[in-house]
Design a protein around this motif. Structure first.
Motif, PDB file in Angstrom:
ATOM      1  N   THR A  35       0.831  -1.210   0.000  1.00 48.24           N
ATOM      2  CA  THR A  35       0.000   0.000   0.000  1.00 48.24           C
ATOM      3  C   THR A  35       0.861   1.254   0.000  1.00 48.24           C
ATOM      4  OG1 THR A  35      -1.778  -1.138   1.191  1.00 48.24           O
ATOM      5  CG2 THR A  35      -1.784   1.269   1.260  1.00 48.24           C
ATOM      6  N   ALA A  67      -0.452   7.178   9.765  1.00 52.60           N
ATOM      7  CA  ALA A  67      -1.815   6.705   9.998  1.00 52.60           C
ATOM      8  C   ALA A  67      -2.584   6.529   8.697  1.00 52.60           C
ATOM      9  CB  ALA A  67      -2.546   7.679  10.924  1.00 52.60           C
ATOM     10  N   ALA A  68      -2.315   7.385   7.712  1.00 51.14           N
ATOM     11  CA  ALA A  68      -3.021   7.283   6.430  1.00 51.14           C
ATOM     12  C   ALA A  68      -2.700   5.961   5.741  1.00 51.14           C
ATOM     13  CB  ALA A  68      -2.638   8.454   5.528  1.00 51.14           C
ATOM     14  N   ILE A 111      -1.762   3.159   7.237  1.00 48.82           N
ATOM     15  CA  ILE A 111      -2.394   2.091   8.011  1.00 48.82           C
ATOM     16  C   ILE A 111      -3.881   2.009   7.689  1.00 48.82           C
ATOM     17  CG2 ILE A 111      -2.996   1.337  10.347  1.00 48.82           C
ATOM     18  CD1 ILE A 111      -0.335   2.532  11.285  1.00 48.82           C
ATOM     19  N   THR A 112      -4.536   3.164   7.585  1.00 52.55           N
ATOM     20  CA  THR A 112      -5.965   3.190   7.257  1.00 52.55           C
ATOM     21  C   THR A 112      -6.223   2.581   5.885  1.00 52.55           C
ATOM     22  OG1 THR A 112      -6.300   5.180   8.592  1.00 52.55           O
ATOM     23  CG2 THR A 112      -7.974   4.678   6.936  1.00 52.55           C
ATOM     24  N   ALA A 113      -5.380   2.923   4.917  1.00 47.54           N
ATOM     25  CA  ALA A 113      -5.548   2.390   3.563  1.00 47.54           C
ATOM     26  C   ALA A 113      -5.319   0.883   3.535  1.00 47.54           C
ATOM     27  CB  ALA A 113      -4.585   3.087   2.606  1.00 47.54           C
ATOM     28  N   LEU A 131      -5.756  -1.195   6.046  1.00 53.16           N
ATOM     29  CA  LEU A 131      -6.890  -1.830   6.723  1.00 53.16           C
ATOM     30  C   LEU A 131      -8.105  -1.901   5.807  1.00 53.16           C
ATOM     31  CD1 LEU A 131      -6.631  -0.279  10.300  1.00 53.16           C
ATOM     32  CD2 LEU A 131      -6.312  -2.673   9.678  1.00 53.16           C
ATOM     33  N   ALA A 132      -8.287  -0.863   4.989  1.00 52.06           N
ATOM     34  CA  ALA A 132      -9.405  -0.866   4.047  1.00 52.06           C
ATOM     35  C   ALA A 132      -9.248  -2.007   3.052  1.00 52.06           C
ATOM     36  CB  ALA A 132      -9.476   0.473   3.316  1.00 52.06           C
ATOM     37  N   ALA A 166      -9.237  -2.742  13.335  1.00 52.61           N
ATOM     38  CA  ALA A 166      -8.079  -1.877  13.552  1.00 52.61           C
ATOM     39  C   ALA A 166      -6.955  -2.608  14.269  1.00 52.61           C
ATOM     40  CB  ALA A 166      -8.495  -0.642  14.349  1.00 52.61           C
ATOM     41  N   GLY A 200      -2.957  -2.067  14.396  1.00 55.27           N
ATOM     42  CA  GLY A 200      -3.066  -0.961  15.333  1.00 55.27           C
ATOM     43  C   GLY A 200      -1.819  -0.789  16.174  1.00 55.27           C
TER      44      GLY A 200
END
Length: 211
Positions: free
Chosen positions: A21, A30-31, A33-35, A37-38, A44, A48
């Motif tokens: 990613t 954090a961005a 990690i969020t991507a 996870l999506a 999380a 996390g």
């Protein structure tokens, strides 16, 4: 590099997805990690914690120094030592990668250890193991990618049938490989210009003691 590889490998598939990613999007922190996870569709907790947030900085540094494929190869070299190969092969098949051939090369890394710094199988002979030890002691020796194995040329054959192969890339960087009787790579490394003489001395010793 070894530190970040071990930390990502410890995360398993979520760590691999995080690396892919970040390489694909350029996101960090954090961005990223969020991507990731999506993509995973998981909770999380899968990625996390402050530790993983800090890991994204190390991943960014690593991707600035090596290609995505080399990074993933190092990760799977680490994971193949502790995880079932069948599971890893299924995981690689499920990955979304930009280069279709990359999956096949990563699978070869899992099954044969191609691209790993030292790949000693249960049937690796004493002569090959000793040659690997000699080469590993050369200052500046760095893991070579298995894709360059086919570009190398045989220079000597050890008593056990192991073939020592060498190659100089377009930048004049000296590579050395060991291949087994079935022409599979069991070791690959390269040194910078300043350490070429050390490699030559190691090859001379291998020729003297093991052929």
């Amino acid at each position: 590099m070894d530190e970040v590889v071990k930390k990502v490998a410890a995360l398993g598939l979520p760590g691999v997805i995080l690396v892919i990613t970040m390489a694909a999007t350029g996101l960090t922190g954090a961005a990223a990690i969020t991507a990731a996870l999506a993509f995973l569709g998981g909770p999380a907790g899968m990625l996390g914690g402050i530790a993983v947030l800090g890991l994204t900085g190390l991943i960014t540094d690593a991707l600035a120094k090596v290609s995505l494929e080399d990074f993933l190869t190092a990760i799977y070299c680490q994971r193949r030592q502790n995880e079932p190969h069948g599971k890893l092969l299924e995981e690689i098949e499920s990955l979304s990668l930009f280069d279709g051939d990359m999956k096949d090369r990563l699978k070869t890394t899992v099954t044969d250890g191609c691209g790993c710094a030292t790949v000693v199988h249960s049937n690796t002979t004493d002569d090959a193991t000793e040659a690997i030890a000699i080469l590993e002691n050369v200052p500046g020796m760095t893991r070579a990618h298995h894709r360059d194995f086919k570009s190398s040329h045989p220079m000597m054959r050890l008593r056990d049938g192991t073939v020592v192969r060498t190659w100089k890339n377009l930048l004049g960087v000296d590579h050395v490989f060991l291949g087994d009787r079935n022409d599979r790579m069991i070791y690959g490394g390269f040194v910078g210009w300043i350490h070429s003489e050390g490699l030559n001395q190691a090859l001379t010793r291998i020729r003297r003691d093991l052929t």
